[in-house]
Write an enzyme that holds these catalytic residues in place. Structure first.
Site, mmCIF file in Angstrom:
data_model
loop_
_atom_site.group_PDB
_atom_site.id
_atom_site.type_symbol
_atom_site.label_atom_id
_atom_site.label_comp_id
_atom_site.label_asym_id
_atom_site.label_seq_id
_atom_site.Cartn_x
_atom_site.Cartn_y
_atom_site.Cartn_z
ATOM 1 N N CYS A 77 0.943 -1.644 0.386
ATOM 2 C CA CYS A 77 -0.209 0.156 -0.061
ATOM 3 C C CYS A 77 0.860 1.346 -0.006
ATOM 4 C CB CYS A 77 -1.215 -0.117 1.482
ATOM 5 S SG CYS A 77 -2.230 0.798 0.934
ATOM 6 N N HIS A 185 -3.283 -4.874 1.855
ATOM 7 C CA HIS A 185 -2.603 -5.590 3.049
ATOM 8 C C HIS A 185 -3.020 -6.972 3.775
ATOM 9 C CE1 HIS A 185 -2.349 -1.222 4.606
ATOM 10 N NE2 HIS A 185 -3.392 -1.143 3.915
ATOM 11 N N GLU A 187 -1.041 -7.959 5.794
ATOM 12 C CA GLU A 187 -0.709 -8.211 6.795
ATOM 13 C C GLU A 187 -1.892 -8.738 7.390
ATOM 14 O OE1 GLU A 187 0.038 -5.924 5.180
ATOM 15 O OE2 GLU A 187 0.143 -4.280 6.060
HETATM 16 N N1 GLN Z 1 -4.000 6.642 1.271
HETATM 17 C C1 GLN Z 1 -2.794 5.999 1.046
HETATM 18 C C2 GLN Z 1 -1.297 7.385 0.663
HETATM 19 O O1 GLN Z 1 -1.498 7.190 -0.428
HETATM 20 C C3 GLN Z 1 -2.104 4.890 1.592
HETATM 21 C C4 GLN Z 1 -3.213 3.722 2.707
HETATM 22 C C5 GLN Z 1 -2.564 2.340 3.139
HETATM 23 O O2 GLN Z 1 -1.832 2.420 2.760
HETATM 24 N N2 GLN Z 1 -3.584 1.442 3.168
HETATM 25 O O3 GLN Z 1 -0.443 6.681 1.045
#
Ligand code: GLN
Length: 209
Positions: A77, A185, A187
């Site tokens: 992410c 994610h 994890e």
């Molecule tokens: N929206 C976050 C970003 O742009 C990422 C979100 C996340 O890691 N769950 O950094």
């Protein structure tokens, strides 16, 4: 095998817990010397602008790029955003992986969702992977040498804004040699196949090029 988890911000504790469950020695990384003698690194989810700013403050950007030049890294992410070459806006990035990422691709109204993915590269490939997306990015495009590992199914998952404009933007997991990026994610679920996939990458990696 010793794996580091970048512990500046975000859900690094969850990655450390999974690694320990898998019997791997895992260490928090906050300074450049914490990178010494690691075999691989995970960059967790969180807020990529914050991770980038803190990495700049703690003088970690160059050491992380050098590490990426030698060893496997997996970004989940925000971590995937931070690993990428391009997010089409100004923010500190490692600029390692040849992917273009759209941040917050699913808009505010669907900040989070869960969906079953098909990921043929994982063990037991016919079993769907339940994936959690939280204000998730989307991998809009990948360069040559980047393998797409998973895309959103066309039914039953939210549509990214860029898909409305006709772009084919549904990639949520990709690998470029020793670098791995997932928009979701792993994890946060009990399915540990993606962590095992990364550990196998680390296991199979011999030196940088
Ligand atoms: N929206 C976050 C970003 O742009 C990422 C979100 C996340 O890691 N769950 O950094």
């Amino acid at each position: 095998m010793r794996i580091g988890v970048l512990a500046l911000q975000g859900d690094f504790a969850e990655h450390l817990a999974v690694l320990r469950r898998l019997g791997v020695e895992a260490r928090e990384v906050r300074t450049p010397d914490h990178l010494a003698d690691l075999d691989g690194l995970i960059i967790p989810g969180g807020e990529s602008t914050t991770i980038g700013k803190l990495a700049t403050t703690f003088r970690l950007i160059e050491p992380l790029r050098r590490f990426a030049g030698q060893k496997p890294i997996w970004g989940t992410c925000a971590g995937a955003i931070f690993l990428s070459k391009d997010v089409r806006r100004e923010q500190p990035l490692l600029e390692v992986m040849d992917i273009t990422v759209e941040r917050n691709a699913f808009g505010r109204q669907v900040d989070s969702f869960e969906v079953d993915l098909r990921v043929p590269a994982l063990e037991d490939p016919d079993r769907p992977l339940h994936a959690v997306f939280i204000r998730a990015p989307l991998i809009e495009s990948v360069g040559k040498g980047v393998e797409v590992l998973a895309e959103l199914p066309s039914n039953g998952s939210p549509t990214a804004a860029s898909a409305h404009s006709g772009a084919r933007a549904r990639i949520v997991a990709a690998r470029q040699g020793r670098w791995l990026a997932t928009a979701f994610h792993p994890e946060l679920t009990d399915d540990l196949r993606f962590h095992r996939y990364f550990l196998a990458m680390v296991e199979g990696h011999h030196g940088g090029e």
